[in-house]
Design a protein around this motif. Structure first.
Motif, PDB file in Angstrom:
ATOM      1  N   LEU A 139       0.827  -1.204   0.000  1.00  0.00           N
ATOM      2  CA  LEU A 139       0.000   0.000   0.000  1.00  0.00           C
ATOM      3  C   LEU A 139       0.865   1.259   0.000  1.00  0.00           C
ATOM      4  CD1 LEU A 139      -2.818   1.352   0.280  1.00  0.00           C
ATOM      5  CD2 LEU A 139      -2.531   1.161   2.765  1.00  0.00           C
ATOM      6  N   LEU A 140       1.831   1.317   0.899  1.00  0.00           N
ATOM      7  CA  LEU A 140       2.698   2.489   0.985  1.00  0.00           C
ATOM      8  C   LEU A 140       3.514   2.672  -0.292  1.00  0.00           C
ATOM      9  CD1 LEU A 140       4.035   2.196   4.640  1.00  0.00           C
ATOM     10  CD2 LEU A 140       2.457   3.912   3.765  1.00  0.00           C
ATOM     11  N   SER A 141       4.047   1.584  -0.815  1.00  0.00           N
ATOM     12  CA  SER A 141       4.871   1.674  -2.020  1.00  0.00           C
ATOM     13  C   SER A 141       4.057   2.135  -3.209  1.00  0.00           C
ATOM     14  CB  SER A 141       5.512   0.311  -2.309  1.00  0.00           C
ATOM     15  OG  SER A 141       6.314  -0.119  -1.229  1.00  0.00           O
ATOM     16  N   THR A 142       2.833   1.642  -3.348  1.00  0.00           N
ATOM     17  CA  THR A 142       1.993   2.029  -4.477  1.00  0.00           C
ATOM     18  C   THR A 142       1.591   3.495  -4.388  1.00  0.00           C
ATOM     19  OG1 THR A 142       1.126  -0.239  -4.603  1.00  0.00           O
ATOM     20  CG2 THR A 142      -0.115   1.482  -5.738  1.00  0.00           C
ATOM     21  N   ILE A 143       1.135   3.923  -3.212  1.00  0.00           N
ATOM     22  CA  ILE A 143       0.721   5.319  -3.048  1.00  0.00           C
ATOM     23  C   ILE A 143       1.888   6.263  -3.316  1.00  0.00           C
ATOM     24  CG2 ILE A 143      -0.069   7.025  -1.370  1.00  0.00           C
ATOM     25  CD1 ILE A 143      -1.715   4.835  -0.043  1.00  0.00           C
ATOM     26  N   THR A 144       3.047   5.957  -2.741  1.00  0.00           N
ATOM     27  CA  THR A 144       4.210   6.825  -2.931  1.00  0.00           C
ATOM     28  C   THR A 144       4.650   6.850  -4.382  1.00  0.00           C
ATOM     29  OG1 THR A 144       4.925   6.263  -0.693  1.00  0.00           O
ATOM     30  CG2 THR A 144       6.535   7.318  -2.131  1.00  0.00           C
ATOM     31  N   ALA A 145       4.647   5.700  -5.046  1.00  0.00           N
ATOM     32  CA  ALA A 145       5.074   5.640  -6.445  1.00  0.00           C
ATOM     33  C   ALA A 145       4.172   6.489  -7.333  1.00  0.00           C
ATOM     34  CB  ALA A 145       5.105   4.191  -6.921  1.00  0.00           C
ATOM     35  N   VAL A 146       2.868   6.393  -7.118  1.00  0.00           N
ATOM     36  CA  VAL A 146       1.928   7.168  -7.935  1.00  0.00           C
ATOM     37  C   VAL A 146       2.108   8.663  -7.688  1.00  0.00           C
ATOM     38  CG1 VAL A 146      -0.515   7.650  -8.318  1.00  0.00           C
ATOM     39  CG2 VAL A 146       0.259   5.289  -8.091  1.00  0.00           C
ATOM     40  N   ILE A 147       2.174   9.062  -6.411  1.00  0.00           N
ATOM     41  CA  ILE A 147       2.315  10.492  -6.099  1.00  0.00           C
ATOM     42  C   ILE A 147       3.651  11.023  -6.601  1.00  0.00           C
ATOM     43  CG2 ILE A 147       2.461  12.171  -4.230  1.00  0.00           C
ATOM     44  CD1 ILE A 147       0.531  10.487  -2.637  1.00  0.00           C
TER      45      ILE A 147
ATOM     46  N   PHE B  52       4.839  11.376   2.862  1.00  0.00           N
ATOM     47  CA  PHE B  52       5.556  12.623   2.585  1.00  0.00           C
ATOM     48  C   PHE B  52       7.068  12.432   2.770  1.00  0.00           C
ATOM     49  CE2 PHE B  52       7.100  16.840   4.208  1.00  0.00           C
ATOM     50  CZ  PHE B  52       7.076  17.481   2.964  1.00  0.00           C
ATOM     51  N   GLY B  53       7.469  11.702   3.817  1.00  0.00           N
ATOM     52  CA  GLY B  53       8.885  11.403   4.002  1.00  0.00           C
ATOM     53  C   GLY B  53       9.455  10.590   2.858  1.00  0.00           C
ATOM     54  N   TYR B  54       8.699   9.577   2.412  1.00  0.00           N
ATOM     55  CA  TYR B  54       9.135   8.798   1.246  1.00  0.00           C
ATOM     56  C   TYR B  54       9.270   9.690   0.017  1.00  0.00           C
ATOM     57  CZ  TYR B  54       8.082   4.423   3.731  1.00  0.00           C
ATOM     58  OH  TYR B  54       8.069   3.378   4.618  1.00  0.00           O
ATOM     59  N   LEU B  55       8.334  10.593  -0.155  1.00  0.00           N
ATOM     60  CA  LEU B  55       8.340  11.467  -1.326  1.00  0.00           C
ATOM     61  C   LEU B  55       9.580  12.354  -1.336  1.00  0.00           C
ATOM     62  CD1 LEU B  55       6.606  12.196  -3.801  1.00  0.00           C
ATOM     63  CD2 LEU B  55       5.545  13.982  -2.423  1.00  0.00           C
ATOM     64  N   VAL B  56       9.927  12.914  -0.175  1.00  0.00           N
ATOM     65  CA  VAL B  56      11.137  13.731  -0.081  1.00  0.00           C
ATOM     66  C   VAL B  56      12.375  12.886  -0.379  1.00  0.00           C
ATOM     67  CG1 VAL B  56      12.550  15.133   1.468  1.00  0.00           C
ATOM     68  CG2 VAL B  56      10.063  15.296   1.572  1.00  0.00           C
ATOM     69  N   ARG B  57      12.386  11.651   0.082  1.00  0.00           N
ATOM     70  CA  ARG B  57      13.551  10.770  -0.069  1.00  0.00           C
ATOM     71  C   ARG B  57      13.727  10.278  -1.499  1.00  0.00           C
ATOM     72  NH1 ARG B  57      17.751   8.219  -0.061  1.00  0.00           N
ATOM     73  NH2 ARG B  57      18.269   6.350   1.112  1.00  0.00           N
TER      74      ARG B  57
ATOM     75  N   GLY C 113       8.511   5.308 -19.617  1.00  0.00           N
ATOM     76  CA  GLY C 113       9.305   5.973 -18.581  1.00  0.00           C
ATOM     77  C   GLY C 113       8.547   6.131 -17.283  1.00  0.00           C
ATOM     78  N   ILE C 114       7.239   6.410 -17.370  1.00  0.00           N
ATOM     79  CA  ILE C 114       6.427   6.569 -16.157  1.00  0.00           C
ATOM     80  C   ILE C 114       6.327   5.241 -15.409  1.00  0.00           C
ATOM     81  CG2 ILE C 114       4.063   6.952 -15.373  1.00  0.00           C
ATOM     82  CD1 ILE C 114       3.859   9.177 -17.427  1.00  0.00           C
ATOM     83  N   LEU C 115       6.107   4.154 -16.133  1.00  0.00           N
ATOM     84  CA  LEU C 115       6.038   2.844 -15.486  1.00  0.00           C
ATOM     85  C   LEU C 115       7.382   2.475 -14.851  1.00  0.00           C
ATOM     86  CD1 LEU C 115       3.898   0.791 -18.038  1.00  0.00           C
ATOM     87  CD2 LEU C 115       3.194   1.700 -15.822  1.00  0.00           C
ATOM     88  N   GLY C 116       8.465   2.788 -15.558  1.00  0.00           N
ATOM     89  CA  GLY C 116       9.780   2.516 -14.988  1.00  0.00           C
ATOM     90  C   GLY C 116      10.036   3.316 -13.724  1.00  0.00           C
ATOM     91  N   ALA C 117       9.651   4.588 -13.720  1.00  0.00           N
ATOM     92  CA  ALA C 117       9.823   5.417 -12.529  1.00  0.00           C
ATOM     93  C   ALA C 117       8.988   4.889 -11.367  1.00  0.00           C
ATOM     94  CB  ALA C 117       9.441   6.865 -12.839  1.00  0.00           C
ATOM     95  N   MET C 118       7.761   4.489 -11.644  1.00  0.00           N
ATOM     96  CA  MET C 118       6.914   3.931 -10.586  1.00  0.00           C
ATOM     97  C   MET C 118       7.520   2.661 -10.016  1.00  0.00           C
ATOM     98  SD  MET C 118       3.053   4.541 -12.081  1.00  0.00           S
ATOM     99  CE  MET C 118       2.341   3.733 -10.657  1.00  0.00           C
ATOM    100  N   LEU C 119       8.086   1.832 -10.871  1.00  0.00           N
ATOM    101  CA  LEU C 119       8.682   0.587 -10.405  1.00  0.00           C
ATOM    102  C   LEU C 119       9.885   0.858  -9.495  1.00  0.00           C
ATOM    103  CD1 LEU C 119       9.017  -2.498 -10.454  1.00  0.00           C
ATOM    104  CD2 LEU C 119      10.326  -2.243 -12.573  1.00  0.00           C
TER     105      LEU C 119
ATOM    106  N   PHE D 138       8.690   2.269  -6.201  1.00  0.00           N
ATOM    107  CA  PHE D 138       7.988   1.202  -5.482  1.00  0.00           C
ATOM    108  C   PHE D 138       8.983   0.322  -4.722  1.00  0.00           C
ATOM    109  CE2 PHE D 138       6.245  -3.043  -5.074  1.00  0.00           C
ATOM    110  CZ  PHE D 138       4.939  -2.828  -4.675  1.00  0.00           C
ATOM    111  N   VAL D 139      10.034  -0.104  -5.417  1.00  0.00           N
ATOM    112  CA  VAL D 139      11.006  -1.002  -4.784  1.00  0.00           C
ATOM    113  C   VAL D 139      11.812  -0.271  -3.720  1.00  0.00           C
ATOM    114  CG1 VAL D 139      13.018  -2.454  -5.227  1.00  0.00           C
ATOM    115  CG2 VAL D 139      11.107  -2.460  -6.826  1.00  0.00           C
ATOM    116  N   ASP D 140      12.186   0.974  -3.962  1.00  0.00           N
ATOM    117  CA  ASP D 140      12.939   1.735  -2.958  1.00  0.00           C
ATOM    118  C   ASP D 140      12.139   1.911  -1.674  1.00  0.00           C
ATOM    119  OD1 ASP D 140      15.326   2.063  -4.293  1.00  0.00           O
ATOM    120  OD2 ASP D 140      14.704   3.887  -5.303  1.00  0.00           O
ATOM    121  N   VAL D 141      10.850   2.161  -1.795  1.00  0.00           N
ATOM    122  CA  VAL D 141      10.007   2.302  -0.606  1.00  0.00           C
ATOM    123  C   VAL D 141       9.887   0.971   0.132  1.00  0.00           C
ATOM    124  CG1 VAL D 141       7.668   2.831   0.194  1.00  0.00           C
ATOM    125  CG2 VAL D 141       8.732   4.250  -1.559  1.00  0.00           C
ATOM    126  N   MET D 142       9.814  -0.126  -0.617  1.00  0.00           N
ATOM    127  CA  MET D 142       9.729  -1.447   0.014  1.00  0.00           C
ATOM    128  C   MET D 142      10.951  -1.720   0.884  1.00  0.00           C
ATOM    129  SD  MET D 142       7.033  -3.504  -0.785  1.00  0.00           S
ATOM    130  CE  MET D 142       7.689  -5.162  -0.818  1.00  0.00           C
TER     131      MET D 142
END
Length: 572
Positions: free
Chosen positions: A349-357, A435-440, A486-492, A495-499
């Motif tokens: 959940l966290l990885s998906t939300i952060t990746a999309v935002i 928000f912390g994930y987004l900054v990171r 490129g968008i899918l690659g960025a989300m991926l 996603f993994v970095d947040v995991m």
């Protein structure tokens, strides 16, 4: 005549004023400045904390553990830098310029250790190498020794942390050095051959100096990850700046002093970046044209075996053996249980939300920069990427301080307007964590989306405007369809970095809201390593996805380079 001149000057001034207003106060410009400013708040908070007066805490730290934090952090940086440069550049040269059995497979397998966070390796090797672990049990069975009859190195030490960090971080140097070797001027290598230089002489005297920018950039990324590491050093009992910041926040209960320690760590990161730029100064590294790589140096016999071992040992120690240990731990545990799936759901959940935002913010910011190439916007976008260079615990401190002040204001308003009891509104919620994930990790999305957006020619923007499309319509109907990959690659990647992120999650997570990374750390800290196997293995398996993407991008870039034989190229 004089009146006409003043009239013309007035018209020009009015026209310039309108252009400046349109330039700086358009919707996209304001949106870009607002988003980048929001991302910069934690970093600015940490830097501004340097001006706070916390003499008593600093005197206590200076008398007790501050010197230990500095010494261990510097020793880790020196050890990791030497290790990743040696392993990364050496293996990159072997698979790029030499030919031996298994080279094609080893070329992409050398990136696999990126899939495993360092703290996962720490838990796996601790379980395997401890007194009751598999290796020492086998050793006693073979030799007939008993416990205490022999000396065995303790991996839970400073040198053990350095070794594991090298095994997981050398791919940063390997990737950058491999690209640098592939894109070097072949003429220089051919001249070195004509002068009688062999593979290693050409490596040290020609290829390595030319690949220096890429190697230094990869080493700098490895050092930033070293400063960011929390799980390994905390589990091994090695006191560094990262563990010191966490203890100052939790044990001493002093967020300002923790922020000041974070500011020192931030200044150290900025100093590393400045020293790298200063060391190059006016040096430039050019390539006059592309030419297919010359025939690789054939390595047979002992040399071939040595090359295979030099590339195979980092793969085995950095990925294969830990993966097998984690698989054995998972099978030994038996059923995964409900908690595992709950933690996996939270992580997903966290990885998906952060990746999309993160991707949405990256697209908005970069498109605003594309519409208006002002230096102020460029600077704001570059500064917003600074979060990736900061340790997660530093970002967590920078997030909690302003959010705590905002919570106080919101709590006061709730109590004054609605007579509700005071309490936390944003801090300690998923909003603060995201928000912390987004900054990171916004820099990860920015770099990937920027590379994709740069390939779209400006002529398509002009054609869309000539057909009556505005800036938003052009983005929706022209750019987004072309940026899908490129968008899918960025989300991926996000996603993994947040995991895998542990320190920021440890500080910012809500109560009773654990992720796979936090659960793995807690089980290992409680010496319940068997229960840490399943979540750690899940993190590793998810981490393989960006490794595959990286190898595909490198292969595509090499194919594009081989088809473009005349275009100049400047190494970054």
């Amino acid at each position: 005549m004089e009146k006409l001149t003043w009239l013309n000057l007035g018209k020009r001034f009015d026209h310039s004023l309108k252009r400046a207003w349109t330039r700086w106060f358009s919707g996209w410009t304001l949106l870009t400045l607002a988003l980048t400013g929001l991302i910069l708040i934690p970093t600015l908070t940490v830097l501004l904390s340097l001006f706070a007066d916390e003499r008593q805490v600093w005197e206590h730290l200076a008398d007790t553990v501050l010197g230990l934090y500095v010494r261990n952090s510097l020793l880790m940086m020196v050890g990791v830098a030497l290790g990743v440069i040696l392993v990364g550049s050496g293996t990159a040269w072997l698979v790029t310029m030499c030919e031996f059995w298994g080279r094609a497979w080893l070329e992409w397998m050398l990136v696999l250790p990126l899939a495993a966070p360092t703290y996962v390796l720490a838990y796996a090797y601790t379980d395997f190498l401890q007194v009751t672990g598999g290796f020492q049990t086998w050793l006693r069975r073979v030799t007939g020794w008993g416990i205490g009859d022999y000396w065995f190195p303790n991996i839970r030490s400073l040198w053990g942390a350095i070794l594991l960090l090298v095994l997981t971080l050398y791919p940063y140097v390997y990737l950058s050095a491999r690209l640098a070797f592939q894109e070097q001027s072949v003429v220089c290598l051919e001249v070195s051959r004509s002068l009688g230089y062999g593979p290693w002489a050409s490596f040290f005297r020609v290829a390595l100096p030319l690949a220096r920018p890429g190697i230094v950039a990869g080493c700098l990324l490895a050092l930033m990850e070293t400063l960011n590491d929390f799980g390994t050093v905390s589990y091994f009992g090695v006191d560094t700046f990262t563990t010191g910041i966490y203890r100052t926040w939790t044990a001493l209960g002093n967020p300002v002093a923790a922020a000041q320690l974070s500011a020192l760590l931030l200044l150290l990161v900025l100093l590393l970046m400045a020293l790298e730029q200063f060391s190059r100064r006016r040096a430039r590294y050019y390539r006059q044209g592309f030419k297919p790589n010359p025939s690789r140096y054939p390595l047979h016999g002992i040399r071939g075996v040595g090359a295979w071992l030099a590339c195979g040992i980092p793969i085995g120690l950095g990925f294969v053996i830990p993966a097998l240990i984690l698989l054995h731990m998972t099978l030994r545990q038996g059923e995964l249980g409900r908690r595992f799936w709950s933690y996996a759901q939270n992580s997903f959940l966290l990885s998906t939300i952060t990746a999309v935002i993160a991707v949405l913010v990256a697209v908005a910011v970069l498109y605003g920069l594309r519409l208006q190439r002002a230096w102020g916007l460029r600077l704001a976008v570059r500064l917003s990427s600074l979060g990736y260079a900061l340790p997660g615990v530093v970002i967590a401190v920078g997030v909690l301080i302003p959010l705590g002040q905002l919570d106080q204001l919101l709590s006061y308003l709730r109590q004054a307007l609605f007579q509700q009891p005071p309490g936390l509104v944003i801090s300690g919620t998923i909003v603060a964590l995201v928000f912390g994930y987004l900054v990171r990790f916004l820099a990860v999305a920015l770099s990937t989306v920027e590379a994709t957006l740069a390939r779209i020619p400006p002529s398509l923007d002009e054609a869309a405007r000539s057909l009556g499309q505005g800036s938003l319509g052009t983005l929706w109907r022209v750019h987004l369809p072309l940026m899908g990959g490129g968008i899918l690659g960025a989300m991926l990647l996000v996603f993994v970095d947040v995991m895998k992120e542990l320190p920021a999650t440890m500080v910012l997570r809500p109560f009773n809201f654990d992720t796979l990374a936090v659960h793995t750390y807690r089980m290992a800290a409680d010496e319940r390593l068997a229960e840490a196997g399943a979540p750690a293995l899940a993190i590793v398996l998810v981490g393989i996805l960006p490794v595959i993407l990286l190898n595909a991008q490198i292969a595509q870039r090499r194919n594009l380079g081989s088809s473009n034989k005349t275009s100049p190229y400047v190494l970054p």
